[in-house]
Design a protein around this motif. Structure first.
Motif, PDB file in Angstrom:
ATOM      1  N   ILE A 106       0.801  -1.267   0.069  1.00 44.35           N
ATOM      2  CA  ILE A 106       0.070   0.030  -0.097  1.00 44.35           C
ATOM      3  C   ILE A 106       0.735   1.413   0.032  1.00 44.35           C
ATOM      4  O   ILE A 106       0.739   2.134  -0.717  1.00 44.35           O
ATOM      5  N   ILE A 107       1.814   1.357   0.963  1.00 48.12           N
ATOM      6  CA  ILE A 107       2.911   2.349   1.046  1.00 48.12           C
ATOM      7  C   ILE A 107       3.419   2.657  -0.484  1.00 48.12           C
ATOM      8  O   ILE A 107       3.650   3.765  -0.882  1.00 48.12           O
ATOM      9  N   GLU A 108       4.037   1.384  -1.203  1.00 47.31           N
ATOM     10  CA  GLU A 108       4.724   1.632  -2.184  1.00 47.31           C
ATOM     11  C   GLU A 108       3.852   1.937  -3.338  1.00 47.31           C
ATOM     12  O   GLU A 108       4.257   2.877  -4.193  1.00 47.31           O
ATOM     13  N   ASP A 109       2.721   1.696  -3.452  1.00 50.64           N
ATOM     14  CA  ASP A 109       1.648   1.918  -4.397  1.00 50.64           C
ATOM     15  C   ASP A 109       1.300   3.614  -4.342  1.00 50.64           C
ATOM     16  O   ASP A 109       1.431   4.339  -5.447  1.00 50.64           O
ATOM     17  N   ILE A 110       1.150   4.180  -3.157  1.00 49.03           N
ATOM     18  CA  ILE A 110       1.277   5.459  -2.962  1.00 49.03           C
ATOM     19  C   ILE A 110       2.370   6.224  -3.354  1.00 49.03           C
ATOM     20  O   ILE A 110       2.392   7.595  -3.807  1.00 49.03           O
ATOM     21  N   LEU A 111       3.456   5.942  -2.910  1.00 49.84           N
ATOM     22  CA  LEU A 111       4.702   6.382  -3.256  1.00 49.84           C
ATOM     23  C   LEU A 111       5.185   6.688  -4.816  1.00 49.84           C
ATOM     24  O   LEU A 111       5.349   7.493  -5.242  1.00 49.84           O
ATOM     25  N   SER A 112       4.522   5.484  -5.415  1.00 51.93           N
ATOM     26  CA  SER A 112       4.705   5.461  -6.905  1.00 51.93           C
ATOM     27  C   SER A 112       4.045   6.659  -7.374  1.00 51.93           C
ATOM     28  O   SER A 112       4.105   7.226  -8.539  1.00 51.93           O
ATOM     29  N   GLN A 113       2.582   6.690  -6.800  1.00 49.13           N
ATOM     30  CA  GLN A 113       1.908   7.784  -7.654  1.00 49.13           C
ATOM     31  C   GLN A 113       2.618   9.299  -7.210  1.00 49.13           C
ATOM     32  O   GLN A 113       2.426  10.185  -7.999  1.00 49.13           O
ATOM     33  N   LEU A 114       3.127   9.308  -6.108  1.00 53.31           N
ATOM     34  CA  LEU A 114       3.774  10.743  -5.770  1.00 53.31           C
ATOM     35  C   LEU A 114       5.051  10.933  -6.642  1.00 53.31           C
ATOM     36  O   LEU A 114       5.297  11.920  -7.137  1.00 53.31           O
ATOM     37  N   VAL A 115       5.726   9.736  -6.877  1.00 50.88           N
ATOM     38  CA  VAL A 115       6.922   9.876  -7.852  1.00 50.88           C
ATOM     39  C   VAL A 115       6.459  10.206  -9.283  1.00 50.88           C
ATOM     40  O   VAL A 115       7.256  11.127  -9.917  1.00 50.88           O
ATOM     41  N   GLU A 116       5.479   9.865  -9.706  1.00 49.33           N
ATOM     42  CA  GLU A 116       4.898   9.943 -11.090  1.00 49.33           C
ATOM     43  C   GLU A 116       4.581  11.435 -11.150  1.00 49.33           C
ATOM     44  O   GLU A 116       4.662  12.032 -12.109  1.00 49.33           O
ATOM     45  N   THR A 117       3.586  12.086 -10.172  1.00 52.55           N
ATOM     46  CA  THR A 117       3.425  13.528 -10.182  1.00 52.55           C
ATOM     47  C   THR A 117       4.511  14.244 -10.004  1.00 52.55           C
ATOM     48  O   THR A 117       4.635  15.253 -10.981  1.00 52.55           O
ATOM     49  N   LYS A 118       5.748  13.787  -9.315  1.00 53.44           N
ATOM     50  CA  LYS A 118       6.752  14.792  -9.356  1.00 53.44           C
ATOM     51  C   LYS A 118       7.541  14.770 -10.518  1.00 53.44           C
ATOM     52  O   LYS A 118       8.062  15.930 -11.032  1.00 53.44           O
ATOM     53  N   GLU A 119       7.656  13.605 -11.304  1.00 52.42           N
ATOM     54  CA  GLU A 119       8.282  13.755 -12.539  1.00 52.42           C
ATOM     55  C   GLU A 119       7.392  14.596 -13.574  1.00 52.42           C
ATOM     56  O   GLU A 119       8.138  15.170 -14.442  1.00 52.42           O
ATOM     57  N   THR A 120       6.359  14.435 -13.466  1.00 51.77           N
ATOM     58  CA  THR A 120       5.428  15.261 -14.406  1.00 51.77           C
ATOM     59  C   THR A 120       5.550  16.621 -14.434  1.00 51.77           C
ATOM     60  O   THR A 120       5.796  17.240 -15.158  1.00 51.77           O
ATOM     61  N   THR A 121       5.703  17.053 -13.061  1.00 54.48           N
ATOM     62  CA  THR A 121       5.756  18.631 -12.773  1.00 54.48           C
ATOM     63  C   THR A 121       7.087  18.911 -13.130  1.00 54.48           C
ATOM     64  O   THR A 121       7.200  20.114 -13.665  1.00 54.48           O
TER      65      THR A 121
END
Length: 250
Positions: A106-121
């Motif tokens: 669960i923690i890794e899934d949420i972290l993955s979304q945060l990383v994706e958002t960060k890379e997009t920005t």
């Protein structure tokens, strides 16, 4: 060529004539608006993620106050505190609870979304930085590409910014504060988004309004040059702003 073919050809030519080219400044405006939304969402999502992750490793949450570094560290080393090599001393004395495989996922899934958002920005920032220098070189040179684009966005486009008086430009981004003041709450704002320029925010509070007013004046000049001409006078505009900043700082 029969009548049907002539009709189809005429329709095709009409559609091509009606198709508008992308207006670069407006595309940049929409991009920076999307960027600001993503940054806001990222901050909110990281705050919630920190609250969740603190159940496992509260000491790391307190140690890494920078959100991007916090996300980078977990992405690089792993979410289990035993995996975080640079913070083993903290991990060994942690008061947090252990997590099982399902909780880790669960923690890794949420972290993955945060990383994706960060890379997009980061991609959007790079695009704005590159294109704004081409589209409004003087305004970008005076302010910086991101701040210049945000100012253009608040004005409604480069053409609109070039038409506005400096007093209006000074207040762009401070509409809510101005509204509250006009309704008897708080003090009148001295600056809007221009506060984010280092020449404004690094000054003592009592001098920021003067610097914002000066910078707004130069921003209108830069916008007019970018909108109506093609000269690059950004270096001179920037130097004038720096001289005014040094005067107010001392």
């Amino acid at each position: 060529m029969d009548r049907e073919e002539i009709r189809d050809k005429a329709l095709k030519q009409t559609r091509e004539k009606l198709r508008k080219p992308v207006e670069k400044d407006l595309f940049l405006v929409k991009t920076v608006q999307q960027l600001d939304k993503l940054n806001k969402n990222f901050r909110e999502d990281v705050e919630n993620f920190r609250d969740l992750y603190s159940q496992h490793f509260p000491e790391l949450v307190s140690e890494l106050t920078d959100d991007e570094r916090f996300v980078d560290m977990l992405d690089r080393f792993g979410v289990q505190r035993s995996e975080l090599e640079p913070f083993q001393e903290l991990a060994e004395s942690s008061t947090g609870s252990a997590i099982n495989d399902e909780e880790k996922q669960i923690i890794e899934d949420i972290l993955s979304q945060l990383v994706e958002t960060k890379e997009t920005t980061e991609r959007l920032e790079a695009y704005v930085e590159k294109e704004a220098k081409k589209e409004f070189q003087n305004l970008s040179g005076l302010l910086n590409p991101l701040l210049a684009t945000r100012l253009v966005a608040l004005a409604g486009g480069l053409d609109e910014l070039a038409k506005k008086p400096a007093s209006t430009v000074q207040m762009l981004g401070a509409e809510k504060a101005l509204f509250r003041y006009l309704h008897g709450e708080g003090t009148p704002p001295k600056h809007g988004v221009l506060f984010n320029h280092p020449f404004v925010k690094n000054l003592p509070e009592e001098e920021r309004g003067k610097m914002a007013r000066f910078l707004a004046n130069k921003a209108v000049m830069a916008a007019r040059i970018d909108n109506y001409g093609d000269e690059d006078k950004s270096e001179g505009l920037r130097e004038e702003a720096r001289e005014r900043y040094e005067e107010l700082k001392n």
